[in-house]
Design an enzyme around this catalytic site. Sequence first.
Site, PDB file in Angstrom:
ATOM      1  CD  GLU A 181      46.106  37.532  32.888  1.00 35.68           C
ATOM      2  OE1 GLU A 181      45.501  36.993  31.939  1.00 35.68           O
ATOM      3  OE2 GLU A 181      45.953  38.724  33.202  1.00 35.68           O
ATOM      4  NE  ARG A 182      49.541  39.489  35.767  1.00 31.00           N
ATOM      5  CZ  ARG A 182      50.404  40.277  35.129  1.00 31.00           C
ATOM      6  NH1 ARG A 182      51.692  40.008  35.126  1.00 31.00           N
ATOM      7  NH2 ARG A 182      49.971  41.327  34.479  1.00 31.00           N
ATOM      8  CG  ASN A 224      41.982  39.002  31.611  1.00 29.20           C
ATOM      9  OD1 ASN A 224      41.192  39.939  31.751  1.00 29.20           O
ATOM     10  ND2 ASN A 224      43.160  38.977  32.195  1.00 29.20           N
ATOM     11  CD  GLU A 305      43.522  45.014  34.101  1.00 25.48           C
ATOM     12  OE1 GLU A 305      43.445  43.780  34.016  1.00 25.48           O
ATOM     13  OE2 GLU A 305      44.341  45.605  34.822  1.00 25.48           O
ATOM     14  CE  LYS A 376      41.837  42.570  41.015  1.00 25.27           C
ATOM     15  NZ  LYS A 376      43.013  42.858  40.159  1.00 25.27           N
ATOM     16  CG  ASP A 381      45.936  44.917  40.478  1.00 28.97           C
ATOM     17  OD1 ASP A 381      45.378  43.931  40.980  1.00 28.97           O
ATOM     18  OD2 ASP A 381      46.360  44.942  39.319  1.00 28.97           O
ATOM     19  CD  GLU A 403      39.381  39.065  42.461  1.00 24.21           C
ATOM     20  OE1 GLU A 403      38.218  39.103  41.983  1.00 24.21           O
ATOM     21  OE2 GLU A 403      40.393  39.363  41.799  1.00 24.21           O
ATOM     22  CD  GLU A 409      49.573  40.654  39.047  1.00 18.04           C
ATOM     23  OE1 GLU A 409      48.495  40.169  39.434  1.00 18.04           O
ATOM     24  OE2 GLU A 409      49.646  41.537  38.172  1.00 18.04           O
TER      25      GLU A 409
HETATM   26  C1  BDP Z   1      45.885  42.492  37.596  1.00 19.83           C
HETATM   27  C2  BDP Z   1      46.685  41.514  36.802  1.00 19.83           C
HETATM   28  C3  BDP Z   1      46.005  41.083  35.557  1.00 19.83           C
HETATM   29  C4  BDP Z   1      44.576  40.648  35.866  1.00 19.83           C
HETATM   30  C5  BDP Z   1      43.865  41.770  36.570  1.00 19.83           C
HETATM   31  C6  BDP Z   1      42.481  41.364  37.048  1.00 19.83           C
HETATM   32  O1  BDP Z   1      47.920  42.125  36.484  1.00 19.83           O
HETATM   33  O2  BDP Z   1      46.751  40.021  35.013  1.00 19.83           O
HETATM   34  O3  BDP Z   1      43.903  40.301  34.712  1.00 19.83           O
HETATM   35  O4  BDP Z   1      44.558  42.138  37.722  1.00 19.83           O
HETATM   36  O5  BDP Z   1      42.355  41.116  38.247  1.00 19.83           O
HETATM   37  O6  BDP Z   1      46.420  42.423  38.891  1.00 19.83           O
HETATM   38  O7  BDP Z   1      41.555  41.292  36.273  1.00 19.83           O
END
Ligand code: BDP
Length: 712
Positions: A181-182, A224, A305, A376, A381, A403, A409
Amino acid sequence: MRLPRLLLIICAAIGLTSPAWADDGYDLWLRYRPLPTAVRAQLDSRATAIVAGDRPSPMLAAALGELHRGLEGLLGHPIGSGEGSGAILIGTPRSLPVLATLNLPLGKLGGEGYVIRSLALGGKPITVIAANDDRGLLYGSFALLRLVQTGTPLDQVDIVSAPKLTLRVLNHWDNLNGHIERGYAGDSLWDWWKLPDYEDPRYTDYARANASIGINGTVLNNVNAVAASLTPDYIAKAKALADVFRPWGIKVYLSARFTAPIEIGGLTTADPLDPAVAAWWKAKADEIYRSIPDFGGFLVKANSEGQPGPQDYNRTHADGANVLADAVRPHGGIVMYRAFVYAAQDSHQVDRTKQAYDNFKPLDGKFADNVLVQVKNGPLDFQPREPVSALIGAMPKTPLMLEVQITKEYLGQATHAVYMGALFEEVLKWDTFTKGRGTTVAKVLESQKISGIAGVANSGNDRDWSGSTFNQADWYAFGRLAWDPQASSERIAAEWAAMTFTPDPAFVRAVVAMMMTSREAVVNYMTPLGLAHIMGTGHHHGPAPWVHELARAEWNPVYYHQADAIGIGVDRTASGTNAISQYAPPIAKLLANPKTTPENLLLWFHHVPWDYRMKSGRILWDELALHYQTGVDQVVAMQRQWQALKPYVDEERFAKTEAFLTIQLHEAEWWRDACLAYFQTFSKRPLPAGVPAPAHPLSYYQALDFPFAPGH
Ligand code: BDP
């Protein structure tokens, strides 16, 4: 394999070898190619032997192996075959008792710190690598190699270094099917399918690279998470990786899915206060530690999410974190619990950028002592530029783990050269004012009982690991700043460039200048003046500020720029979402007024009229357009700078960077044109002199579609 000298001479004569001129990037910054002759002679006389105590541990053996590999590569011949009488002594005062007599300042260095000192012993020139523990010797060995690679003579070295943060961890967003992912550098490094029976030698090189920059932990699977990562089969696979990484000082962690007790445990609930759930996690932790005695612990993304979490059972995030923390505590494990949560509330009612703080701040003091809340760097984000999250410094009773995202991304992904070290440094130097002036993010982190930083990894199975040579610098800078969060990203860039290409000062100066502008360039051509999150939906590739029809408010770029006939930007002051109230009063006060808000974050905090007078004297619209243009110009300048460096760089890496800079330029122009064409429909003003009209009508940009963009 070493070719006999005669063969080498013959090959060179007929032009068959071009050792300095072919490089696929696999070796990262650990290239160890022969040094220029003059530097080599000096090193030769000090490195005729490497002396360590008897029966080295696997970790010390790893360090010794690396020293041999590195020095022999840099010298161009085996250790001991050169002239001179100098030696490298490596050990702890116990393993090499002579070190105990040298009065070395080991007292405050802990287990990971080291001393490197040049001195004379029995009339011979000696370089000492000393530490309290083999971990320090490992890091000291890499530090010595770094000195040599960057052209530092070994005759007057006196370095004392220890990491300022305890946990220096990569987060791999790697799925069990190999997709990242990313991820923009191929598939996962972990071949889950063939593990544990086949251990790709690349795992060792991954560990070496991380050890060389002080990274001491890795979370193997995506936040995830799927519950399968915690099944016996996958624990065995993780154990195989942990065994490879251990001598390199790297602990393995796993992302835990909150509902694993239901999905693989057969329970009917994952309620963290249910005793059966607690017992399940305890048994699971015991099982993991039986295979991986030094398992680091869990990383958790919960109620975020769409991921399950404690709120599904009307419990708090602290309840959720603590049940896992109790399970790993007897084994010395920790839990990194992510604060990246939003969307439980309607983002129209509550600004998304406020939600992490709203959720976590009231829980300060409620977390078990082996939990770190992982925050983060920004409240939104991983944007090209954000203010720092107001949570950092705001939970004095809870250790926070910063983080950052190494993978780009939102910053052009694999092909844009954007030096992330500059972004990380900006974050670490941000003054939170939470304990008065000077309480920088770095200091907040350093002052905690358990301290740490996590970086979302940018490595995959591409031959060059990170998708481009310059992306390797982002991985490198993350590690170096994790070791010392107050270090200068510019100096780190210089180190990296010297090791990755050549220590020639003319080259290093030029490439560092290019890297240091690259971060501001991406901000300029994507999201200048505090804009954010106007990227394409889902894949986040390219501009799409017009998107407005997605189901949830906060999925839409229009939510983040709020352009209208009057102006652009989000009012986060008291008359708007009041996100500024989450900051310490001195900052909140500055941010309350557009005139005292840093202009590079103006539109983040204020809805500003198109004709607002900026510090330059220009109106906002003109300033915005010129920032987009400046971003494009900066990429043109980077191209020029790179061309001038051609004589210093092997063809393979030169050509790849050259091609990527062309992509970057086209995409920077695309960003400028698409954003200005769209924002102009609101501002209704002409573009200022120096900014060309967009190449296409707005509808062209709006129709672009990227169903196969990577990393999504
Ligand atoms: C977002 C991303 C996603 C991640 C999410 C995360 O788009 O893919 O799952 O953050 O940090 O930036 O959990």
